[in-house]
Design an enzyme around this catalytic site. Sequence first.
Site, PDB file in Angstrom:
ATOM      1  N   ASP A   1      -9.862   3.029   3.092  1.00 13.13           N
ATOM      2  CA  ASP A   1      -9.879   2.347   4.393  1.00 13.13           C
ATOM      3  C   ASP A   1     -10.474   3.219   5.510  1.00 13.13           C
ATOM      4  O   ASP A   1     -11.293   2.745   6.301  1.00 13.13           O
ATOM      5  CB  ASP A   1      -8.457   1.939   4.809  1.00 13.13           C
ATOM      6  CG  ASP A   1      -7.928   0.778   3.991  1.00 13.13           C
ATOM      7  OD1 ASP A   1      -8.744  -0.027   3.506  1.00 13.13           O
ATOM      8  OD2 ASP A   1      -6.696   0.665   3.850  1.00 13.13           O
TER       9      ASP A   1
ATOM     10  N   LYS B   1       0.801  -1.236   0.000  1.00 11.55           N
ATOM     11  CA  LYS B   1       0.000   0.000   0.000  1.00 11.55           C
ATOM     12  C   LYS B   1       0.831   1.282   0.000  1.00 11.55           C
ATOM     13  O   LYS B   1       0.357   2.323  -0.441  1.00 11.55           O
ATOM     14  CB  LYS B   1      -0.920   0.020   1.227  1.00 11.55           C
ATOM     15  CG  LYS B   1      -2.059  -0.974   1.163  1.00 11.55           C
ATOM     16  CD  LYS B   1      -2.964  -0.784   2.368  1.00 11.55           C
ATOM     17  CE  LYS B   1      -4.058  -1.832   2.395  1.00 11.55           C
ATOM     18  NZ  LYS B   1      -5.030  -1.563   3.457  1.00 11.55           N
TER      19      LYS B   1
END
Length: 292
Positions: free
Chosen positions: A107, A71
Amino acid sequence: MVKGSTKVCMILGYPLKHSRSPLMHNAAFAVLGLDYIYIPVEIRPGGLASMVKAIREQENFGGANITVPYKVEVREYLDGWSKEAERIGAVNTLSRRGGKLWGENTDGRGFLTSLREEAGFLPQGKRVMLLGAGGAARAVAQSLVQEGAEKIYLVNRTAEKARQLTSSLSGRAESGSVMPMGFADPPFGDALQGCHLLINSTSVGLGRDDPPLFDYHLLPSMLLVYDLIYDPPLTPLLRAAQERGCAVLNGLGMLVHQGALSFEIWTGRRAPVEAMREAVQARDNLLDMPVR
Ligand code: ATR
């Protein structure tokens, strides 16, 4: 049915054997009758740069999720990313925008949506304790700051990492204060007593025999306890919290809502959230856990 015209979405990470994202997104495409497919693509260490290069050449690219351990690294290969991804310091969603590869991070918003929809909880003005200081903690902490939580205690086994995370959060000067600490620090117990929300973002609880993070008898009964872990659905922390009368949530809601936001970025359609939730729950008949 996969056809020549089918758009291909994927999740890039390593390992991916346990990922539920393919189940969730393929169910969503089926419900809406979209000509898309979502596949897991396990990228060996060192292979991300060439994979992203290949995506640039892929005419039928539908979108991608990026997961552990890529990520942060993936940003090196993109043309740009959103302000939110910048604040979180990581990207979990790729899409193509006018020929450019664009990164976003769903997220934090996925977590906030889950809190709001499943527990009716809004962080503004609330006191929160967050356990852990890794990648997942970072997205959660940043979203709590953004939402104006009054106080955020960042508790980590390695206290130095909690301090680093605290000083790297953006916007914390305008919001309430963020305080790093270790589990053994004397203020831990008092801080916990005064909190509205406790979040576990550590990996403790994934293993059946993991020792507790702290003495769970300290949990006050008026607390909402959110464990980012969803497998097992009821970690020892959540079980202890439930026994003490706390409301509890596992990480399934965050998984579903971050996925729903990615889905909407790729397709421009409203995500069928309940079908996505059913798909991830059906895998091994996970228990549904209503908030009490
Ligand atoms: P993620 O990306 O899922 O957040 P991570 O970056 O590897 O994963 O972070 C794991 C978190 O779990 C860290 O906060 C880690 O604490 P340390 O920074 O001290 O390593 C925490 N963690 C892992 N095992 C732990 C244990 N046995 N007790 C307490 N915390 C633990």
